[in-house]
Design a protein around this motif. Sequence first.
Motif: not given
Length: 270
Positions: A207-215, A232-235, A248-252
């Motif tokens: 998996y990858f993460e992006v700083a702009e979408f921390p959740a 990630n609901g835990k965040k 809204k997260t289309l960038t991902l």
Amino acid sequence: MTEINRVIENAVKLFTELIAVQKQYAGKIKVPQLSFSEDEITRHNEAGEVFLNLRLPFYDAALCSELREEICRVIKKHRPEMAFRIEEINSYLSENPGIFEEFLLKDRNLPLKDGVPNNDQELLGFVVYQTMRPLLHKYAAAIQPCLKPEEWLRDYCPVCGEKANFSYLRKEDGKRVLVCPMCGTEWLYRYLACSWCGNYNHKSIKYFEVAEFPAYEVYLCESCHGYLKTFNGKKGIEHEDWLLEDIKTLTLDMLALKEGYTRTGQKLLQ
Ligand SMILES: [Zn+2]
Ligand SMILES: [Zn+2]
């Protein structure tokens, strides 16, 4: 504003209004109490038969046609450049109302329609899909007592059979929940498994993460090259309606697509 931000902003406006219209109509749709025989419940639980294939929802053609008009009006308002195409599709559906039942009967895969230009087949599918969403939401709500979302664990929706195009990790226990884009049903699924092909070999899922979408985490499957965005609901970050979160997260999605991964599912009318 960058091109991707402009696309997202326009899509959010369109879907916010589509969702508002769908909610308004959902209030008018009456779904009678549904009951299933023991044999049908067994087929559901053991053979994975989805409820929609066991019993179609009652379908009010007049209300559906009103909603179709509204959906087309909203799309035209937000995509004026498509006005002519939408009007043609609206007239076509008005003359061929059987398509809505066909959509329910044929696992949401409409065959190509004669009399509709090739490049408008997808748009027609989009209008039908958006028109049927409130009906399927009401149907799913009526079926809640028969559902065992903690035990289903399959990679398709227990109510309508649609594949999830979004998932989240539950805040309370971190378990992974898949969300049906069509009827809104949620059910548990394995944490590290691909919901497109069923692959659960941990070594081939990243998996990858992006700083702009921390959740968010985007799961990538090396076996089928599918991807799925996971909130990630835990965040502890707030979220909106899952459909709007998805937009809204289309960038991902763009990042995953650029890396050669794909997902099927709803088109955003870019
Ligand atoms: Zn569903
Ligand atoms: Zn896969």
